[in-house]
Scaffold this motif. Structure first.
Motif, PDB file in Angstrom:
ATOM      1  N   SER A 216     -35.745  10.414 -64.374  1.00  0.00           N
ATOM      2  CA  SER A 216     -36.086  11.510 -63.463  1.00  0.00           C
ATOM      3  C   SER A 216     -34.933  12.507 -63.392  1.00  0.00           C
ATOM      4  O   SER A 216     -33.793  12.191 -63.739  1.00  0.00           O
ATOM      5  CB  SER A 216     -36.393  10.964 -62.062  1.00  0.00           C
ATOM      6  N   PHE A 217     -35.254  13.727 -62.966  1.00  0.00           N
ATOM      7  CA  PHE A 217     -34.250  14.771 -62.818  1.00  0.00           C
ATOM      8  C   PHE A 217     -34.623  15.671 -61.648  1.00  0.00           C
ATOM      9  O   PHE A 217     -35.728  15.570 -61.096  1.00  0.00           O
ATOM     10  CB  PHE A 217     -34.100  15.577 -64.115  1.00  0.00           C
ATOM     11  N   ASN A 218     -33.690  16.535 -61.261  1.00  0.00           N
ATOM     12  CA  ASN A 218     -33.868  17.418 -60.112  1.00  0.00           C
ATOM     13  C   ASN A 218     -34.970  18.440 -60.405  1.00  0.00           C
ATOM     14  O   ASN A 218     -34.739  19.452 -61.058  1.00  0.00           O
ATOM     15  CB  ASN A 218     -32.540  18.131 -59.804  1.00  0.00           C
TER      16      ASN A 218
ATOM     17  N   ASN B 174     -41.470  24.403 -69.492  1.00  0.00           N
ATOM     18  CA  ASN B 174     -42.053  24.462 -68.148  1.00  0.00           C
ATOM     19  C   ASN B 174     -42.977  23.274 -67.889  1.00  0.00           C
ATOM     20  O   ASN B 174     -43.012  22.746 -66.778  1.00  0.00           O
ATOM     21  CB  ASN B 174     -42.818  25.778 -67.965  1.00  0.00           C
ATOM     22  N   ARG B 175     -43.704  22.869 -68.927  1.00  0.00           N
ATOM     23  CA  ARG B 175     -44.613  21.728 -68.767  1.00  0.00           C
ATOM     24  C   ARG B 175     -43.831  20.433 -68.537  1.00  0.00           C
ATOM     25  O   ARG B 175     -44.176  19.624 -67.673  1.00  0.00           O
ATOM     26  CB  ARG B 175     -45.476  21.607 -70.039  1.00  0.00           C
ATOM     27  N   VAL B 176     -42.771  20.238 -69.307  1.00  0.00           N
ATOM     28  CA  VAL B 176     -41.941  19.036 -69.177  1.00  0.00           C
ATOM     29  C   VAL B 176     -41.281  18.985 -67.800  1.00  0.00           C
ATOM     30  O   VAL B 176     -41.121  17.917 -67.200  1.00  0.00           O
ATOM     31  CB  VAL B 176     -40.869  18.996 -70.294  1.00  0.00           C
ATOM     32  N   ALA B 177     -40.893  20.146 -67.283  1.00  0.00           N
ATOM     33  CA  ALA B 177     -40.179  20.199 -66.006  1.00  0.00           C
ATOM     34  C   ALA B 177     -41.096  20.039 -64.804  1.00  0.00           C
ATOM     35  O   ALA B 177     -40.631  19.822 -63.687  1.00  0.00           O
ATOM     36  CB  ALA B 177     -39.439  21.532 -65.896  1.00  0.00           C
ATOM     37  N   SER B 178     -42.399  20.117 -65.025  1.00  0.00           N
ATOM     38  CA  SER B 178     -43.338  20.184 -63.894  1.00  0.00           C
ATOM     39  C   SER B 178     -43.393  18.918 -63.050  1.00  0.00           C
ATOM     40  O   SER B 178     -43.666  18.986 -61.849  1.00  0.00           O
ATOM     41  CB  SER B 178     -44.750  20.523 -64.398  1.00  0.00           C
ATOM     42  N   ASP B 179     -43.119  17.745 -63.648  1.00  0.00           N
ATOM     43  CA  ASP B 179     -43.229  16.504 -62.868  1.00  0.00           C
ATOM     44  C   ASP B 179     -41.883  15.876 -62.502  1.00  0.00           C
ATOM     45  O   ASP B 179     -41.834  14.881 -61.781  1.00  0.00           O
ATOM     46  CB  ASP B 179     -44.095  15.475 -63.617  1.00  0.00           C
ATOM     47  N   GLY B 180     -40.782  16.433 -63.027  1.00  0.00           N
ATOM     48  CA  GLY B 180     -39.462  15.904 -62.683  1.00  0.00           C
ATOM     49  C   GLY B 180     -39.153  14.564 -63.331  1.00  0.00           C
ATOM     50  O   GLY B 180     -38.207  13.878 -62.943  1.00  0.00           O
ATOM     51  N   GLU B 181     -39.961  14.164 -64.328  1.00  0.00           N
ATOM     52  CA  GLU B 181     -39.745  12.898 -65.030  1.00  0.00           C
ATOM     53  C   GLU B 181     -39.895  13.093 -66.541  1.00  0.00           C
ATOM     54  O   GLU B 181     -40.535  14.041 -66.989  1.00  0.00           O
ATOM     55  CB  GLU B 181     -40.759  11.838 -64.556  1.00  0.00           C
ATOM     56  N   SER B 182     -39.283  12.196 -67.304  1.00  0.00           N
ATOM     57  CA  SER B 182     -39.388  12.281 -68.767  1.00  0.00           C
ATOM     58  C   SER B 182     -39.481  10.887 -69.368  1.00  0.00           C
ATOM     59  O   SER B 182     -39.090   9.902 -68.740  1.00  0.00           O
ATOM     60  CB  SER B 182     -38.185  13.024 -69.347  1.00  0.00           C
TER      61      SER B 182
END
Length: 347
Positions: free
Chosen positions: A117-119, A317-325
């Motif tokens: 997860s990230f900010n 933007n799509r990757v950042a939308s949920d705050g997880e990877s």
């Protein structure tokens, strides 16, 4: 990083090759490999200086010197009139950071940790800025590509300068936003008691020497580009969009992957997206201004470069939308990067 320092031996080797007028391909390869550890030393020196200067000035230094290698290489390319290589390197740095760096970070981090997860809030701000930046680059290009040539008068030559000024202003305002008015969004600045490894004098000296060496190697690199591309059969687009950004960002790429392996995905995402922002909002405008010293360069990119930029930013933007990877998202990013690279290879 310590293993990369063995490549420093290639600095005198590339100088000998250049002055002996050996194969341009040999000059290109040796100078390119020599730049990689120099870029790493520059980044390390900047980090050491930030320990003494504090987080705010340190953040500014990192923003300024983070993409200094690409800026120096592009400056010498401008001097030689290689505008297509310069513009391709701008696009290549952005898609390289978003697709290759972020993708590699997610794969390596995802193999060690199931989900990272990230900010989310901080990344959303950076992603929105990135989207604006690409829109800012797209509008002038779409305008010139759609308007009939006979309707374009000389007054439109100032379009690139106007856009560059706006981009640079947004960059300054973005720094003010992140370091002053809304610094709470970014949380703690990865602090903790950071011990300096080098003295301040040593850090400044290393920074100066690394910058000068990169300038010398960049001149060798750029001087051999045209002959090397003809000898090997690569297009100047491929060199600009793939090879030069990888060389300039090698140390930064490894840092992002190391942070992901330490489960510090915040830092890895910050490196990837933040560096892309610096390229569009800081490096690109500075190059437009510098080109006025030689022959003015336009900020107009070709259609495929624009598509590559837009696709990369949409994915970011799509990757950042949920705050997880996870690792699968990383594979998808790398796959898109490889497809783009193949397209430029066959140009």
């Amino acid at each position: 990083m310590k293993y990369l320092r063995y490549l420093l031996i290639l600095i005198p080797v590339s100088i000998v090759f250049e002055f002996m007028h050996l194969s341009p391909t040999l000059v290109f390869v040796t100078s390119a490999l020599a730049i990689i550890p120099l870029a790493g030393l520059m980044g390390e020196a900047t980090e050491e200086i930030s320990v003494y200067s504090g987080p705010r000035i340190g953040g500014f230094l990192n923003a300024t010197f983070g993409n200094a290698t690409e800026l120096i290489i592009a400056f010498f390319a401008l001097k030689e009139g290689l505008f297509e290589v310069v513009k391709a390197s701008i696009v290549g740095s952005v898609i390289g950071n978003i697709l290759l760096v972020l993708g590699a970070s997610m794969i390596f981090g995802g193999c060690k940790f199931k989900t990272q997860s990230f900010n989310k809030k901080a990344v959303e701000v950076s992603s929105s800025m990135l989207l604006f930046s690409v829109i800012g680059l797209s509008i002038p290009a779409i305008f010139t590509h759609t308007v009939k040539v006979d309707l374009l008068t000389s007054k439109y030559e100032s379009l690139s300068i106007a856009v560059a000024l706006i981009m640079f202003l947004i960059y300054i305002l973005g720094l003010y936003f992140s370091f002053f008015t809304h610094k709470d969004i970014y949380g703690s600045e990865h602090k903790g008691e950071v011990q300096s490894k080098w003295s301040l004098k040593k850090s400044i000296l290393v920074l100066i020497i690394a910058t000068l060496c990169i300038a010398i190697e960049s001149e060798f690199l750029v001087g051999s580009v045209e002959a090397m591309t003809k000898a090997i059969g690569f297009s100047s687009f491929f060199v600009g969009i793939i090879i030069i950004p990888i060389i300039g960002n090698a140390a930064e790429h490894s840092t992002a992957v190391i942070m992901a392996l330490k489960n510090k995905m915040d830092v890895a995402v910050e490196i990837a997206i933040g560096s892309s922002l610096q390229i569009i909002l800081f490096v690109a405008p500075i190059l437009i201004f510098l080109s006025l010293l030689f022959k003015p360069m336009s900020i107009i990119f070709n259609e495929f470069e624009l598509v590559a930029l837009i696709v990369s930013v949409i994915i970011a933007n799509r990757v950042a939308s949920d705050g997880e990877s996870n690792w699968l998202e990383g594979v998808q990013l790398i796959a898109v990067y490889i497809i783009i690279a193949i397209c430029f290879l066959i140009l």
